[in-house]
Design a protein around this motif. Structure first.
Motif, PDB file in Angstrom:
ATOM      1  N   ILE A   1     118.695  35.669 -14.296  1.00 18.42           N
ATOM      2  CA  ILE A   1     119.267  37.021 -13.972  1.00 18.42           C
ATOM      3  C   ILE A   1     120.468  37.394 -15.022  1.00 18.42           C
ATOM      4  O   ILE A   1     120.485  38.620 -15.312  1.00 18.42           O
ATOM      5  CB  ILE A   1     119.816  36.881 -12.575  1.00 18.42           C
ATOM      6  CG1 ILE A   1     118.497  36.870 -11.492  1.00 18.42           C
ATOM      7  CG2 ILE A   1     120.664  38.212 -12.035  1.00 18.42           C
ATOM      8  CD1 ILE A   1     118.705  36.675 -10.122  1.00 18.42           C
ATOM      9  N   LEU A   2     121.263  36.453 -15.244  1.00 10.71           N
ATOM     10  CA  LEU A   2     122.416  36.693 -16.092  1.00 10.71           C
ATOM     11  C   LEU A   2     121.895  37.166 -17.408  1.00 10.71           C
ATOM     12  O   LEU A   2     122.358  38.157 -18.103  1.00 10.71           O
ATOM     13  CB  LEU A   2     123.312  35.501 -16.444  1.00 10.71           C
ATOM     14  CG  LEU A   2     124.233  35.282 -15.421  1.00 10.71           C
ATOM     15  CD1 LEU A   2     125.122  34.043 -15.287  1.00 10.71           C
ATOM     16  CD2 LEU A   2     125.120  36.527 -15.214  1.00 10.71           C
TER      17      LEU A   2
ATOM     18  N   SER B   1     127.813  40.512 -23.547  1.00 10.42           N
ATOM     19  CA  SER B   1     128.152  39.261 -24.113  1.00 10.42           C
ATOM     20  C   SER B   1     128.326  38.210 -23.167  1.00 10.42           C
ATOM     21  O   SER B   1     127.976  37.009 -23.306  1.00 10.42           O
ATOM     22  CB  SER B   1     129.092  39.524 -25.347  1.00 10.42           C
ATOM     23  OG  SER B   1     130.379  39.757 -24.647  1.00 10.42           O
ATOM     24  N   LEU B   2     129.169  38.379 -22.278  1.00  6.76           N
ATOM     25  CA  LEU B   2     129.470  37.299 -21.280  1.00  6.76           C
ATOM     26  C   LEU B   2     128.359  36.959 -20.251  1.00  6.76           C
ATOM     27  O   LEU B   2     128.143  35.780 -20.267  1.00  6.76           O
ATOM     28  CB  LEU B   2     130.758  37.778 -20.419  1.00  6.76           C
ATOM     29  CG  LEU B   2     132.037  37.952 -21.081  1.00  6.76           C
ATOM     30  CD1 LEU B   2     133.053  38.592 -20.039  1.00  6.76           C
ATOM     31  CD2 LEU B   2     132.613  36.393 -21.635  1.00  6.76           C
ATOM     32  N   ALA B   3     127.474  37.852 -19.946  1.00 11.43           N
ATOM     33  CA  ALA B   3     126.245  37.533 -19.277  1.00 11.43           C
ATOM     34  C   ALA B   3     125.253  36.669 -20.058  1.00 11.43           C
ATOM     35  O   ALA B   3     124.782  35.715 -19.718  1.00 11.43           O
ATOM     36  CB  ALA B   3     125.415  38.847 -18.750  1.00 11.43           C
TER      37      ALA B   3
ATOM     38  N   SER C   1     119.741  43.825 -20.757  1.00  5.87           N
ATOM     39  CA  SER C   1     119.698  45.197 -20.164  1.00  5.87           C
ATOM     40  C   SER C   1     121.131  45.904 -20.721  1.00  5.87           C
ATOM     41  O   SER C   1     121.106  47.207 -21.110  1.00  5.87           O
ATOM     42  CB  SER C   1     119.692  45.406 -18.750  1.00  5.87           C
ATOM     43  OG  SER C   1     118.490  44.694 -18.244  1.00  5.87           O
ATOM     44  N   LEU C   2     122.287  45.309 -20.558  1.00  5.27           N
ATOM     45  CA  LEU C   2     123.431  45.849 -20.993  1.00  5.27           C
ATOM     46  C   LEU C   2     123.465  46.302 -22.452  1.00  5.27           C
ATOM     47  O   LEU C   2     124.192  47.040 -23.045  1.00  5.27           O
ATOM     48  CB  LEU C   2     124.950  45.015 -20.510  1.00  5.27           C
ATOM     49  CG  LEU C   2     124.826  45.293 -18.969  1.00  5.27           C
ATOM     50  CD1 LEU C   2     125.774  44.250 -18.612  1.00  5.27           C
ATOM     51  CD2 LEU C   2     125.587  46.781 -18.652  1.00  5.27           C
TER      52      LEU C   2
ATOM     53  N   VAL D   1     124.207  29.095 -20.903  1.00  4.60           N
ATOM     54  CA  VAL D   1     124.417  27.850 -20.595  1.00  4.60           C
ATOM     55  C   VAL D   1     123.876  27.329 -19.175  1.00  4.60           C
ATOM     56  O   VAL D   1     123.329  26.273 -18.971  1.00  4.60           O
ATOM     57  CB  VAL D   1     126.035  27.795 -20.209  1.00  4.60           C
ATOM     58  CG1 VAL D   1     126.358  26.691 -19.670  1.00  4.60           C
ATOM     59  CG2 VAL D   1     126.742  28.043 -21.625  1.00  4.60           C
ATOM     60  N   TYR D   2     123.550  28.407 -18.364  1.00  5.29           N
ATOM     61  CA  TYR D   2     122.759  27.947 -16.972  1.00  5.29           C
ATOM     62  C   TYR D   2     121.369  27.562 -17.274  1.00  5.29           C
ATOM     63  O   TYR D   2     120.890  26.806 -16.792  1.00  5.29           O
ATOM     64  CB  TYR D   2     122.985  29.203 -15.971  1.00  5.29           C
ATOM     65  CG  TYR D   2     124.238  29.276 -15.044  1.00  5.29           C
ATOM     66  CD1 TYR D   2     124.236  28.142 -14.496  1.00  5.29           C
ATOM     67  CD2 TYR D   2     125.313  29.869 -15.383  1.00  5.29           C
ATOM     68  CE1 TYR D   2     125.357  27.964 -13.598  1.00  5.29           C
ATOM     69  CE2 TYR D   2     126.253  29.835 -14.354  1.00  5.29           C
ATOM     70  CZ  TYR D   2     126.417  28.840 -13.563  1.00  5.29           C
ATOM     71  OH  TYR D   2     127.627  28.904 -12.927  1.00  5.29           O
ATOM     72  N   MET D   3     120.650  28.587 -18.421  1.00  4.09           N
ATOM     73  CA  MET D   3     119.277  28.015 -18.670  1.00  4.09           C
ATOM     74  C   MET D   3     119.420  26.554 -19.467  1.00  4.09           C
ATOM     75  O   MET D   3     118.416  25.810 -19.091  1.00  4.09           O
ATOM     76  CB  MET D   3     118.865  29.068 -19.621  1.00  4.09           C
ATOM     77  CG  MET D   3     118.430  30.462 -18.864  1.00  4.09           C
ATOM     78  SD  MET D   3     117.292  30.321 -17.521  1.00  4.09           S
ATOM     79  CE  MET D   3     115.963  30.715 -18.483  1.00  4.09           C
ATOM     80  N   PHE D   4     120.374  26.296 -20.142  1.00 12.30           N
ATOM     81  CA  PHE D   4     120.356  25.083 -20.753  1.00 12.30           C
ATOM     82  C   PHE D   4     120.638  23.962 -19.663  1.00 12.30           C
ATOM     83  O   PHE D   4     119.762  22.888 -19.706  1.00 12.30           O
ATOM     84  CB  PHE D   4     121.368  24.959 -21.739  1.00 12.30           C
ATOM     85  CG  PHE D   4     121.333  25.561 -23.079  1.00 12.30           C
ATOM     86  CD1 PHE D   4     120.078  26.003 -23.674  1.00 12.30           C
ATOM     87  CD2 PHE D   4     122.454  25.456 -24.083  1.00 12.30           C
ATOM     88  CE1 PHE D   4     119.844  26.180 -24.848  1.00 12.30           C
ATOM     89  CE2 PHE D   4     122.309  25.911 -25.100  1.00 12.30           C
ATOM     90  CZ  PHE D   4     120.996  26.369 -25.568  1.00 12.30           C
TER      91      PHE D   4
END
Length: 79
Positions: free
Chosen positions: A32-33, A61-63, A39-40, A69-72
Motif C-alpha cells: 500500500i505504501l 518519497s517517504l511512502a 501514485s503521488l 523497508v516494509y517489503m524487504f
C-alpha cells in the motif's frame, strides 16, 4: 527512575518486543505504501512546481522509502 543497566538487562526477558506492524501484515502495508508513493510521484510529475513539492514530492518519497523497508522485511531481508 534510577535503574542500573544490570536491572534493565535482567528484566528484559519478561517484556518481549511487540512490533507495531505484525509479521503477517508487513507485505500489505509495504504494498500500500509503495502504491501510494508511486501514485503521488505520478501526480507530482504531472504538475511540477515548487508549491507542489511539499504536497506531493515529500510524501511520495517517504511512502516509497518506508514501503521499500516494509517489503524487504516482508520477504525476509532484514535491515
Amino acid at each position: 527512575m534510577d535503574s542500573s543497566l544490570l536491572e534493565i538487562w535482567q528484566t528484559a526477558p519478561g517484556s518481549p518486543f511487540l512490533p507495531t506492524v505484525g509479521k503477517g501484515s508487513q507485505f500489505l502495508v509495504g504494498f500500500i505504501l509503495l502504491l501510494l508513493g508511486l501514485s503521488l510521484t505520478g501526480a507530482f510529475a504531472l504538475n511540477r512546481s515548487f508549491f507542489n513539492l511539499p504536497i506531493y514530492g515529500v510524501p511520495a518519497s517517504l511512502a516509497i522509502a518506508f514501503g521499500t523497508v516494509y517489503m524487504f522485511c516482508a520477504v525476509g531481508v532484514y535491515v
